[in-house]
Motif scaffolding. Structure first.
Motif, PDB file in Angstrom:
ATOM      1  N   ASN A  80       0.629  -1.228   0.093  1.00 18.68           N
ATOM      2  CA  ASN A  80      -0.084  -0.060   0.072  1.00 18.68           C
ATOM      3  C   ASN A  80       0.911   1.292   0.124  1.00 18.68           C
ATOM      4  O   ASN A  80       0.470   2.190  -0.626  1.00 18.68           O
ATOM      5  N   LEU A  81       1.976   1.093   0.713  1.00 22.53           N
ATOM      6  CA  LEU A  81       2.834   2.416   0.719  1.00 22.53           C
ATOM      7  C   LEU A  81       3.488   2.708  -0.548  1.00 22.53           C
ATOM      8  O   LEU A  81       3.273   3.728  -1.030  1.00 22.53           O
ATOM      9  N   VAL A  82       3.971   1.614  -1.165  1.00 20.69           N
ATOM     10  CA  VAL A  82       4.600   1.838  -2.468  1.00 20.69           C
ATOM     11  C   VAL A  82       3.446   2.430  -3.713  1.00 20.69           C
ATOM     12  O   VAL A  82       3.884   3.174  -4.458  1.00 20.69           O
ATOM     13  N   ALA A  83       2.692   1.843  -3.589  1.00 24.51           N
ATOM     14  CA  ALA A  83       1.288   1.942  -4.427  1.00 24.51           C
ATOM     15  C   ALA A  83       1.067   3.593  -4.551  1.00 24.51           C
ATOM     16  O   ALA A  83       0.544   4.207  -5.552  1.00 24.51           O
ATOM     17  N   CYS A  84       1.265   4.198  -3.156  1.00 22.37           N
ATOM     18  CA  CYS A  84       0.980   5.778  -3.165  1.00 22.37           C
ATOM     19  C   CYS A  84       1.727   6.418  -4.045  1.00 22.37           C
ATOM     20  O   CYS A  84       1.146   7.561  -4.262  1.00 22.37           O
ATOM     21  N   TRP A  85       2.831   6.015  -4.188  1.00 27.93           N
ATOM     22  CA  TRP A  85       3.829   6.864  -4.889  1.00 27.93           C
ATOM     23  C   TRP A  85       3.779   6.617  -6.458  1.00 27.93           C
ATOM     24  O   TRP A  85       4.741   7.299  -7.164  1.00 27.93           O
ATOM     25  N   GLN A  86       3.079   5.777  -6.928  1.00 27.50           N
ATOM     26  CA  GLN A  86       3.207   5.193  -8.422  1.00 27.50           C
ATOM     27  C   GLN A  86       2.088   6.454  -9.124  1.00 27.50           C
ATOM     28  O   GLN A  86       1.145   6.964  -8.840  1.00 27.50           O
ATOM     29  N   ASN A  87       2.671   6.693 -10.493  1.00 32.89           N
ATOM     30  CA  ASN A  87       1.610   7.342 -11.576  1.00 32.89           C
ATOM     31  C   ASN A  87       1.327   6.452 -12.544  1.00 32.89           C
ATOM     32  O   ASN A  87       0.409   6.859 -13.449  1.00 32.89           O
ATOM     33  N   ASN A  88       1.917   5.118 -12.621  1.00 32.32           N
ATOM     34  CA  ASN A  88       1.383   4.195 -13.648  1.00 32.32           C
ATOM     35  C   ASN A  88       0.401   3.202 -12.956  1.00 32.32           C
ATOM     36  O   ASN A  88       0.502   2.858 -11.983  1.00 32.32           O
ATOM     37  N   VAL A  89      -0.774   3.377 -13.781  1.00 31.61           N
ATOM     38  CA  VAL A  89      -2.031   2.687 -13.044  1.00 31.61           C
ATOM     39  C   VAL A  89      -1.712   1.030 -13.041  1.00 31.61           C
ATOM     40  O   VAL A  89      -2.246   0.494 -11.955  1.00 31.61           O
ATOM     41  N   ASP A 120      -0.051   5.545 -18.075  1.00 35.73           N
ATOM     42  CA  ASP A 120       0.071   6.753 -17.122  1.00 35.73           C
ATOM     43  C   ASP A 120      -1.408   7.312 -16.528  1.00 35.73           C
ATOM     44  O   ASP A 120      -2.198   7.308 -17.386  1.00 35.73           O
ATOM     45  N   ILE A 121      -1.343   7.541 -15.480  1.00 37.69           N
ATOM     46  CA  ILE A 121      -2.757   8.134 -14.925  1.00 37.69           C
ATOM     47  C   ILE A 121      -3.230   9.385 -15.418  1.00 37.69           C
ATOM     48  O   ILE A 121      -4.375   9.606 -15.386  1.00 37.69           O
ATOM     49  N   SER A 122      -2.400   9.740 -16.189  1.00 39.61           N
ATOM     50  CA  SER A 122      -2.891  11.447 -16.755  1.00 39.61           C
ATOM     51  C   SER A 122      -3.932  10.874 -17.954  1.00 39.61           C
ATOM     52  O   SER A 122      -4.771  11.659 -18.420  1.00 39.61           O
ATOM     53  N   ASN A 123      -3.562   9.686 -18.514  1.00 40.93           N
ATOM     54  CA  ASN A 123      -4.468   9.145 -19.684  1.00 40.93           C
ATOM     55  C   ASN A 123      -6.047   8.723 -19.356  1.00 40.93           C
ATOM     56  O   ASN A 123      -6.796   8.418 -19.978  1.00 40.93           O
ATOM     57  N   TYR A 124      -6.260   8.812 -18.034  1.00 40.21           N
ATOM     58  CA  TYR A 124      -7.529   8.698 -17.522  1.00 40.21           C
ATOM     59  C   TYR A 124      -8.249   9.767 -17.090  1.00 40.21           C
ATOM     60  O   TYR A 124      -9.348   9.635 -16.583  1.00 40.21           O
ATOM     61  N   ALA A 125      -7.520  10.948 -17.328  1.00 38.22           N
ATOM     62  CA  ALA A 125      -8.165  12.253 -17.133  1.00 38.22           C
ATOM     63  C   ALA A 125      -9.798  12.217 -17.897  1.00 38.22           C
ATOM     64  O   ALA A 125      -9.737  11.909 -19.232  1.00 38.22           O
ATOM     65  N   GLY A 126     -10.540  12.372 -17.347  1.00 41.07           N
ATOM     66  CA  GLY A 126     -11.917  12.708 -17.881  1.00 41.07           C
ATOM     67  C   GLY A 126     -12.449  11.373 -18.641  1.00 41.07           C
ATOM     68  O   GLY A 126     -13.389  11.546 -19.430  1.00 41.07           O
ATOM     69  N   LEU A 127     -12.200  10.131 -18.110  1.00 43.35           N
ATOM     70  CA  LEU A 127     -12.402   8.955 -18.520  1.00 43.35           C
ATOM     71  C   LEU A 127     -14.066   8.471 -18.356  1.00 43.35           C
ATOM     72  O   LEU A 127     -14.569   8.070 -19.191  1.00 43.35           O
ATOM     73  N   GLY A 128     -14.506   9.412 -17.615  1.00 39.83           N
ATOM     74  CA  GLY A 128     -16.023   9.401 -17.008  1.00 39.83           C
ATOM     75  C   GLY A 128     -16.923   9.756 -18.315  1.00 39.83           C
ATOM     76  O   GLY A 128     -17.961   9.332 -18.529  1.00 39.83           O
ATOM     77  N   ARG A 129     -16.337  10.921 -18.961  1.00 39.05           N
ATOM     78  CA  ARG A 129     -17.032  11.242 -20.243  1.00 39.05           C
ATOM     79  C   ARG A 129     -16.650  10.705 -21.546  1.00 39.05           C
ATOM     80  O   ARG A 129     -17.227  10.585 -22.692  1.00 39.05           O
ATOM     81  N   TYR A 141      -6.493   6.114  -0.724  1.00 42.98           N
ATOM     82  CA  TYR A 141      -5.776   7.247  -1.091  1.00 42.98           C
ATOM     83  C   TYR A 141      -5.423   7.004  -2.607  1.00 42.98           C
ATOM     84  O   TYR A 141      -5.720   8.163  -3.549  1.00 42.98           O
ATOM     85  N   TYR A 142      -4.795   6.075  -3.025  1.00 42.33           N
ATOM     86  CA  TYR A 142      -4.306   5.788  -4.674  1.00 42.33           C
ATOM     87  C   TYR A 142      -5.596   5.316  -5.186  1.00 42.33           C
ATOM     88  O   TYR A 142      -5.784   5.635  -6.517  1.00 42.33           O
ATOM     89  N   TYR A 143      -6.662   4.465  -4.716  1.00 44.47           N
ATOM     90  CA  TYR A 143      -7.966   4.254  -5.382  1.00 44.47           C
ATOM     91  C   TYR A 143      -8.896   5.421  -5.821  1.00 44.47           C
ATOM     92  O   TYR A 143      -9.144   5.574  -6.803  1.00 44.47           O
ATOM     93  N   LEU A 144      -8.820   6.535  -4.904  1.00 45.33           N
ATOM     94  CA  LEU A 144      -9.700   7.652  -5.153  1.00 45.33           C
ATOM     95  C   LEU A 144      -8.815   8.513  -6.047  1.00 45.33           C
ATOM     96  O   LEU A 144      -9.427   9.286  -6.810  1.00 45.33           O
ATOM     97  N   ARG A 145      -7.439   8.206  -6.072  1.00 44.99           N
ATOM     98  CA  ARG A 145      -6.542   9.172  -7.126  1.00 44.99           C
ATOM     99  C   ARG A 145      -7.040   8.939  -8.420  1.00 44.99           C
ATOM    100  O   ARG A 145      -7.351  10.010  -9.281  1.00 44.99           O
TER     101      ARG A 145
END
Length: 490
Positions: free
Chosen positions: A279-288, A366-375, A431-435
């Protein structure tokens, strides 16, 4: 020969035959037919029916394989994961050059996992491990990109190391007891226990810990899950990893239960460190996908709590409703295995959908590719959101129910500190799930709305239904898990 006697092994026989048929179809159609994918899908559906209706408590091949409630539980999990992956793979691999090889390898990997679930002999156990491992080694590098090949090589090297540890421990146990039967090894070990047997058991546990990705034997998992094709990562995280738990439950509970004073504290430390580090290491990742990999490591720590409770549970100890504590704890571990397999498969299939629309990105995961995925992809985003909450243990989902039983068994077993640590880790994982969820719904879209692939969507919806089904109507699944646990416990 009475072939009817072997009917409980019909699922394995069917999947083996269809995997060979798929190869032949690919050979004569030069790999361009869409038949392999649909043959694999049909075979898995029939195999699931055969597993759920098979006669149990039957032993085969000179006491090397046993079909019982425990083995059928894990076989159903493996087939379910493979079924979800195959449905999603119809979009990605079916009808393409090499697709026949992909589906054949997937079926053979499933057969290997099923053999491990039934193995009550060290030789058959090792054969099952290697059949599944060799198939998934090839699948990890299937797309032949640089990242795929690097992941496959790391997976192969660590997998070979774990097999070496395991096989060395097996050879020592055979040399000291004169048998490869797990039950006979248990009896001989109890009659003449010595430090050499303890050393052999340590090697076996280390080999299993590699397969289960417990800290500090987890190094291969993040790189492999990130670099392998997303659908293969789903099979590895949700299926192949659970194979390690099937073997560990079988060997430890049959051969080592009477030696619990020597091993339960080791598993307590492993479980605590694994869930915390993951869990601790997952908090620092940007790759989903790396986030999901470390999340999977943390989940392995939660499941391992069942081993600890089994180690401290003495005769007469009970859980809620006066249920035997050892059976209740093992059932909780099995429920967490089932729930995590479904949720993690769905999560990785979601990443495959996102990667398919971010091909031009330097890092599609990368987590940036998930931006606005809901739409952009509302079905994928909604399913991914549910899986994230379920993995965190939010009701009413499969993740909540599994954790409720496992953590509760720790409290009833007097391991309050371990239960509190597990609850705190579950809170940290939010934390990382909500992120990820915040990127999907609170960020501006990273591109235009897309057409979601039918195979991915159908597989995601099935996983979604199963996640809620277990959480909302858990009684049937709990009874199933209790029956599976009873079949294994002495």
């Amino acid at each position: 020969m009475d072939l009817g006697h072997y009917a409980p092994l019909g699922a394995e026989a069917l999947l083996t035959a269809v995997s060979l048929l798929v190869v032949l179809v690919g050979l004569f159609t030069k790999g361009r037919s869409s038949l392999p994918g649909y043959l694999s899908l049909a075979a898995l559906i029939v195999a699931m029916w055969m597993v759920l209706t098979a006669e149990t408590n039957t032993i085969f091949f000179y006491d090397s394989l046993k079909v019982d409630g425990f083995s059928q539980f894990f076989k159903a999990v493996f087939i379910l994961v493979s079924l979800l992956v195959v449905i999603a793979s119809l979009t990605r691999y079916n009808g393409r050059v090499g697709g026949d090889e992909y589906f054949a390898l997937l079926l053979m990997a499933t057969v290997g996992m099923m053999v491990v679930a039934s193995a009550i002999d060290l030789v058959s156990l090792f054969i099952g491990f290697e059949l599944a491992s060799l198939s998934t080694y090839a699948m990890a590098g299937f797309d032949k990109t640089k990242k795929n090949l690097e992941a496959a090589m790391k997976y192969f090297l660590y997998g070979a190391a774990s097999s070496a540890f395991m096989l060395f421990g097996f050879s020592m146990l055979y040399g000291m007891t004169g048998s490869t039967k797990i039950a006979e090894i248990a009896g001989a070990s109890l009659a003449a226990f010595n430090p050499a047997i303890l050393i052999a058991l340590i090697f076996v546990v280390v080999g299993f810990a590699f397969k289960m990705a417990l800290v500090p034997f987890h190094m291969w998992a993040p790189d492999t899950y990130e670099g392998a094709p997303a659908l293969v990562s789903a099979l590895l995280a949700a299926g192949s990893k659970k194979m390690g738990f099937a073997a560990a439950f079988r060997v430890i509970l049959i051969a080592l239960l009477a030696l619990k004073l020597e091993w339960y504290m080791a598993f307590a430390i492993l479980a605590a460190v694994t869930m915390t580090v993951g869990n601790l290491v997952a908090c620092w990742q940007n790759n989903v996908r790396r986030i999901l990999a470390y999340s999977s490591i943390a989940q392995a720590g939660y499941i391992s709590i069942a081993f600890v409770v089994l180690g401290v549970a003495s005769e007469g100890m009970t859980g809620p409703n006066n249920l035997p504590l050892d059976q209740y704890a093992l059932a909780g571990g099995l429920l967490l295995v089932l729930g995590h397999a479904i949720m993690k498969t769905g999560a990785f299939i979601s990443t495959a959908q996102v990667a398919s629309i971010a091909k031009n990105s330097d890092d599609p995961d990368d987590i940036s590719n998930y931006a606005g995925l809901g739409r952009r992809a509302p079905i994928t985003a909604f399913c991914m959101t549910v899986f994230m909450f379920a993995l965190a243990g939010i009701p009413p989902t499969a993740g909540y129910f599994g954790k409720f039983v496992v953590f509760g068994s720790a409290i009833y077993g007097g391991l309050v500190w371990l239960a509190v640590l597990a609850i705190l880790n579950s809170a940290l994982s939010l934390y990382y799930y909500l992120r990820i969820i915040s990127y999907m719904y609170l960020r501006e879209p990273a591109g235009p709305k897309i057409s979601e692939s039918k195979g991915y969507v159908f597989s995601l919806l099935l996983a979604l239904i199963a996640t809620f089904w277990i959480g909302v109507l858990p009684d049937g699944f709990f009874n199933w898990a209790m029956q599976a646990a009873a079949a294994l416990l002495p």
